[in-house]
Design an enzyme around this catalytic site. Sequence first.
Site, PDB file in Angstrom:
ATOM      1  N   GLY A  47      -0.216   9.288  40.776  1.00  0.00           N
ATOM      2  CA  GLY A  47      -1.350   8.941  41.620  1.00  0.00           C
ATOM      3  C   GLY A  47      -1.128   7.627  42.327  1.00  0.00           C
ATOM      4  O   GLY A  47      -0.234   6.840  41.972  1.00  0.00           O
ATOM      5  N   GLN A  52      -3.974  -0.128  46.772  1.00  0.00           N
ATOM      6  CA  GLN A  52      -2.651  -0.559  46.307  1.00  0.00           C
ATOM      7  C   GLN A  52      -1.701  -0.845  47.454  1.00  0.00           C
ATOM      8  O   GLN A  52      -0.682  -1.520  47.260  1.00  0.00           O
ATOM      9  CB  GLN A  52      -2.024   0.512  45.392  1.00  0.00           C
ATOM     10  CG  GLN A  52      -2.748   0.649  44.060  1.00  0.00           C
ATOM     11  CD  GLN A  52      -2.071   1.661  43.169  1.00  0.00           C
ATOM     12  OE1 GLN A  52      -2.343   2.847  43.255  1.00  0.00           O
ATOM     13  NE2 GLN A  52      -1.154   1.200  42.323  1.00  0.00           N
ATOM     14  N   CYS A  97       1.275   2.167  36.138  1.00  0.00           N
ATOM     15  CA  CYS A  97       0.680   1.918  37.458  1.00  0.00           C
ATOM     16  C   CYS A  97       1.744   1.318  38.371  1.00  0.00           C
ATOM     17  O   CYS A  97       2.484   0.420  37.953  1.00  0.00           O
ATOM     18  CB  CYS A  97      -0.480   0.940  37.300  1.00  0.00           C
ATOM     19  SG  CYS A  97      -1.318   0.548  38.839  1.00  0.00           S
ATOM     20  N   LEU A  98       1.797   1.795  39.596  1.00  0.00           N
ATOM     21  CA  LEU A  98       2.763   1.248  40.557  1.00  0.00           C
ATOM     22  C   LEU A  98       2.531  -0.248  40.787  1.00  0.00           C
ATOM     23  O   LEU A  98       3.462  -0.971  41.140  1.00  0.00           O
ATOM     24  CB  LEU A  98       2.668   1.985  41.888  1.00  0.00           C
ATOM     25  CG  LEU A  98       3.121   3.457  41.885  1.00  0.00           C
ATOM     26  CD1 LEU A  98       2.768   4.109  43.214  1.00  0.00           C
ATOM     27  CD2 LEU A  98       4.611   3.565  41.609  1.00  0.00           C
ATOM     28  N   HIS A 139      -8.166   6.503  36.450  1.00  0.00           N
ATOM     29  CA  HIS A 139      -7.298   5.341  36.696  1.00  0.00           C
ATOM     30  C   HIS A 139      -7.291   4.984  38.185  1.00  0.00           C
ATOM     31  O   HIS A 139      -7.483   3.814  38.550  1.00  0.00           O
ATOM     32  CB  HIS A 139      -5.874   5.666  36.205  1.00  0.00           C
ATOM     33  CG  HIS A 139      -4.859   4.629  36.555  1.00  0.00           C
ATOM     34  ND1 HIS A 139      -4.230   3.850  35.610  1.00  0.00           N
ATOM     35  CD2 HIS A 139      -4.358   4.230  37.766  1.00  0.00           C
ATOM     36  CE1 HIS A 139      -3.400   3.011  36.228  1.00  0.00           C
ATOM     37  NE2 HIS A 139      -3.452   3.233  37.528  1.00  0.00           N
ATOM     38  N   GLU A 140      -7.077   5.991  39.035  1.00  0.00           N
ATOM     39  CA  GLU A 140      -6.992   5.704  40.475  1.00  0.00           C
ATOM     40  C   GLU A 140      -8.334   5.221  41.022  1.00  0.00           C
ATOM     41  O   GLU A 140      -8.386   4.330  41.872  1.00  0.00           O
ATOM     42  CB  GLU A 140      -6.505   6.931  41.244  1.00  0.00           C
ATOM     43  CG  GLU A 140      -5.116   7.423  40.874  1.00  0.00           C
ATOM     44  CD  GLU A 140      -4.059   6.346  40.844  1.00  0.00           C
ATOM     45  OE1 GLU A 140      -4.171   5.337  41.563  1.00  0.00           O
ATOM     46  OE2 GLU A 140      -3.099   6.502  40.068  1.00  0.00           O
ATOM     47  N   HIS A 143      -9.039   1.532  40.797  1.00  0.00           N
ATOM     48  CA  HIS A 143      -8.480   0.674  41.855  1.00  0.00           C
ATOM     49  C   HIS A 143      -9.493   0.445  42.979  1.00  0.00           C
ATOM     50  O   HIS A 143      -9.505  -0.614  43.599  1.00  0.00           O
ATOM     51  CB  HIS A 143      -7.217   1.309  42.453  1.00  0.00           C
ATOM     52  CG  HIS A 143      -5.996   1.199  41.598  1.00  0.00           C
ATOM     53  ND1 HIS A 143      -5.380   0.007  41.333  1.00  0.00           N
ATOM     54  CD2 HIS A 143      -5.259   2.134  40.967  1.00  0.00           C
ATOM     55  CE1 HIS A 143      -4.310   0.212  40.573  1.00  0.00           C
ATOM     56  NE2 HIS A 143      -4.215   1.503  40.322  1.00  0.00           N
TER      57      HIS A 143
HETATM   58 NI    NI Z   1      -2.634   2.322  39.233  1.00  0.00          NI
END
Ligand code: NI
Length: 167
Positions: A47, A52, A97-98, A139-140, A143
């Site tokens: 995701g 981000q 997470c990226l 999670h997404e 953000h």
């Molecule tokens: Ni993330």
Amino acid sequence: MAVLEILTYPDERLKQESVPVADFDDDLRARVAALEETRLAGPGAVGIAAPQVGWFERVVIVDVSKLKKPVPNHGYLVLVNPEITAWEGFAVGREGCLSVPDFTGNVIRAEAIRLEARDPWGQALEFQMQGFEARAVQHEMDHLDGLLFLDRLVSRRNDLFRRKNHQ
Ligand code: NI
């Protein structure tokens, strides 16, 4: 199209709250395409969320359909202005997470959710999700509210793990 730069912790911009998408136009769809290209360029990311990449609108992409160990899923999802309308159960699971490339962490999430969103053309979507897909969406969506999984660890000492590699 280009792979976009991903903001990483502790970049303060990751704490910014994102605003709802108002216009379901070609510009939105072009931004979604670039976001997806950026997700696919990352190391196995299931995701990505618009903030981000410094785009502070409520858009996330989730796709848990390509995992080695299959999980229940709805395939490739672009979720615009997503809202969780029901939660059920709790489970602890490991997340990456990226924007936090060097760590993973154990986080408590709802086990099942009901989700409403729009697609990039403005069509209403509704899903019942469970397990890892529900976790990825939660999670997404964090953000979009300026939260990282780091903010949800019960204990940094016990629940944060340094990655050995990026898979
Ligand atoms: Ni993330």
